[in-house]
Scaffold this active site. Structure first.
Site, mmCIF file in Angstrom:
data_model
loop_
_atom_site.group_PDB
_atom_site.id
_atom_site.type_symbol
_atom_site.label_atom_id
_atom_site.label_comp_id
_atom_site.label_asym_id
_atom_site.label_seq_id
_atom_site.Cartn_x
_atom_site.Cartn_y
_atom_site.Cartn_z
ATOM 1 C CG ASP A 106 -8.639 11.414 -0.528
ATOM 2 O OD1 ASP A 106 -8.052 10.684 0.289
ATOM 3 O OD2 ASP A 106 -9.785 11.861 -0.343
ATOM 4 C CB THR A 129 -6.841 3.677 -1.836
ATOM 5 O OG1 THR A 129 -7.967 3.418 -0.982
ATOM 6 C CG2 THR A 129 -7.340 4.433 -3.050
ATOM 7 C CG ASP A 131 -11.004 2.840 0.790
ATOM 8 O OD1 ASP A 131 -11.140 1.682 1.204
ATOM 9 O OD2 ASP A 131 -10.503 3.753 1.463
ATOM 10 N NE ARG A 158 -25.267 -16.595 0.022
ATOM 11 C CZ ARG A 158 -26.245 -15.699 -0.089
ATOM 12 N NH1 ARG A 158 -27.333 -15.781 0.667
ATOM 13 N NH2 ARG A 158 -26.138 -14.692 -0.919
ATOM 14 N NE ARG A 166 -27.058 -18.941 13.491
ATOM 15 C CZ ARG A 166 -26.191 -19.700 14.130
ATOM 16 N NH1 ARG A 166 -25.003 -19.948 13.610
ATOM 17 N NH2 ARG A 166 -26.496 -20.207 15.299
ATOM 18 N N GLY A 189 -23.814 -12.381 -4.545
ATOM 19 C CA GLY A 189 -25.262 -12.627 -4.566
ATOM 20 C C GLY A 189 -25.955 -12.201 -3.295
HETATM 21 P P1 ATP Z 1 -6.139 6.074 2.090
HETATM 22 O O1 ATP Z 1 -7.162 6.485 1.051
HETATM 23 O O2 ATP Z 1 -5.752 4.653 1.978
HETATM 24 O O3 ATP Z 1 -6.482 6.505 3.481
HETATM 25 P P2 ATP Z 1 -4.547 8.451 1.840
HETATM 26 O O4 ATP Z 1 -3.431 8.799 0.943
HETATM 27 O O5 ATP Z 1 -5.837 9.214 1.657
HETATM 28 O O6 ATP Z 1 -4.780 6.886 1.729
HETATM 29 P P3 ATP Z 1 -4.028 9.828 4.347
HETATM 30 O O7 ATP Z 1 -3.655 9.278 5.668
HETATM 31 O O8 ATP Z 1 -5.242 10.661 4.251
HETATM 32 O O9 ATP Z 1 -4.072 8.577 3.358
HETATM 33 O O10 ATP Z 1 -2.806 10.713 3.801
HETATM 34 C C1 ATP Z 1 -1.494 10.177 3.734
HETATM 35 C C2 ATP Z 1 -0.479 11.231 4.110
HETATM 36 O O11 ATP Z 1 -0.532 12.321 3.198
HETATM 37 C C3 ATP Z 1 -0.674 11.879 5.477
HETATM 38 O O12 ATP Z 1 -0.193 11.094 6.536
HETATM 39 C C4 ATP Z 1 0.143 13.145 5.317
HETATM 40 O O13 ATP Z 1 1.520 12.884 5.457
HETATM 41 C C5 ATP Z 1 -0.143 13.509 3.853
HETATM 42 N N1 ATP Z 1 -1.245 14.502 3.816
HETATM 43 C C6 ATP Z 1 -2.565 14.271 3.896
HETATM 44 N N2 ATP Z 1 -3.266 15.429 3.879
HETATM 45 C C7 ATP Z 1 -2.347 16.423 3.783
HETATM 46 C C8 ATP Z 1 -2.414 17.847 3.755
HETATM 47 N N3 ATP Z 1 -3.584 18.497 3.804
HETATM 48 N N4 ATP Z 1 -1.249 18.527 3.663
HETATM 49 C C9 ATP Z 1 -0.062 17.894 3.605
HETATM 50 N N5 ATP Z 1 0.057 16.551 3.655
HETATM 51 C C10 ATP Z 1 -1.050 15.821 3.738
#
Ligand code: ATP
Length: 325
Positions: A106, A129, A131, A158, A166, A189
């Site tokens: 994101d 990602t 996540d 496990r 444990r 599980g």
């Molecule tokens: P993960 O979910 O794995 O952390 P991500 O894409 O959310 O991945 P971030 O480190 O949050 O990872 O963002 C990646 C890059 O996106 C940042 O290092 C930055 O370069 C750019 N970025 C993030 N937020 C902004 C923002 N508000 N404005 C401009 N660029 C941004």
């Protein structure tokens, strides 16, 4: 709009297994459509520092099975500034790119959205990602591989847990979300799953221990790292204090969850999304993420993918509870 004839591709934010499969799919789909491809190294930093490399079909041979990312990834603070983005735009213009595909989470899409409000080079996102916390897609690249890694590790834990009667608290990744914990907990599980989205699970665990229910040779509690309780150490120490009869151990799986050869599922997902991302650029889309919903490719505006919250499937938690016995 001019025909798309030269595009860039980058990976940004946290790395995830399957990113290479996505780079391969983007490159080969573009070349198939007579579009030149430039790899941009180290995420947005590569735009600012001109870390550009041409990508040809043979450059993406032998990478579909590799974890990590051949383009490297980075977090780039300069891209968060208007000046940084202006420099990035100038460099993309200089080499004649008329589209860029960004693979990340994101944060990456937030940056891409702002860039697309300011400049005329369209950006398309591929969710990458471990996540799985992005709204608008059922799966993100890397999630399935991470799940399988966790399950394999917990199966091993496990064995040793049973040998000693444990209880293990196993902390898994997931940033602020419990997607990895929930599914891996079911698949392994687990006796209990503690995730940030649900607050009463710790209380349920305590009740279970108090009542002596689930007296097993081994007990596995999966804890999401982002849990409000403070992760596995804090929770395990709290439980130890209240239930000293349990022989408790803690394992934090950590970065092992990010590595490894991507699963077949992640490779196929990455291939489909990479192909779809190039098609989206050719269809004049911008500021949009390609995703998968109900096994169909969908286009989701960055605006929604970033702002809206993806909920965990609560029925899975209920199933986990029932099946833990
Ligand atoms: P993960 O979910 O794995 O952390 P991500 O894409 O959310 O991945 P971030 O480190 O949050 O990872 O963002 C990646 C890059 O996106 C940042 O290092 C930055 O370069 C750019 N970025 C993030 N937020 C902004 C923002 N508000 N404005 C401009 N660029 C941004």
């Amino acid at each position: 709009m001019a025909r798309i004839n030269k595009i860039g591709v980058l990976t940004s934010g946290g790395d995830a297994p399957g990113m290479n499969a996505a780079i391969r799919a983007v490159t080969r789909t573009a070349i198939y459509n007579n579009i030149e491809v430039i790899g941009i190294k180290e995420g947005y930093r590569g735009m600012i520092e001109k870390l550009f490399i041409p990508l040809w079909s043979h450059d993406v041979s032998d990478i579909i099975q590799r974890g990590g990312t051949i383009l490297k990834t980075a977090r780039c603070m300069e891209f968060k500034t208007a000046e940084g983005r202006q420099i990035a735009y100038n460099h993309l213009k200089e080499i004649g790119l008329n589209g860029v595909i960004v693979i990340g989470g994101d944060g990456t899409f937030t940056g891409a959205r702002i860039f697309n409000e300011e400049f005329d080079i369209p950006l398309i996102g591929i969710p990458g990602t471990i996540d799985n916390d992005l709204y608008g897609t059922d799966y993100t690249i890397g999630y399935d591989t991470a799940l399988n890694t966790v399950v394999q590790a917990v199966d091993k834990i496990r064995d040793t847990a049973s040998a000693h009667n444990r209880m293990f608290f196993v902390e898994v990744m997931g940033a602020e979300a419990g997607f990895i914990a929930l599914r891996s907990g079911i698949a392994a599980g687990a006796e209990a799953i503690i995730i940030p989205e649900v607050t009463d699970e710790v209380e349920k665990l305590k009740q279970m221990l108090k009542s002596g229910r689930r007296q097993r040779a081994s007990n596995i509690v999966i804890v999401a790292e982002g849990d409000e309780g403070g992760g596995a150490y804090k929770l395990a120490n709290d439980i130890k204090e209240h239930y000293p009869n349990y022989d408790i151990r803690i394992t934090v799986l950590g970065h092992v969850q990010r590595g490894g050869s991507p699963s077949a599922f992640d490779r196929v997902t990455a291939s489909r999304l990479g192909y779809a991302a190039v098609e989206a650029l050719m269809d004049d889309q911008k500021s949009t993420m390609v995703g998968i919903q109900n096994n169909e490719i969908v286009l989701v505006p960055f605006r929604k993918a970033i702002k809206l919250h993806k909920n965990v499937n609560r029925s899975l938690l209920e199933i986990a509870d029932v099946l833990a016995g």
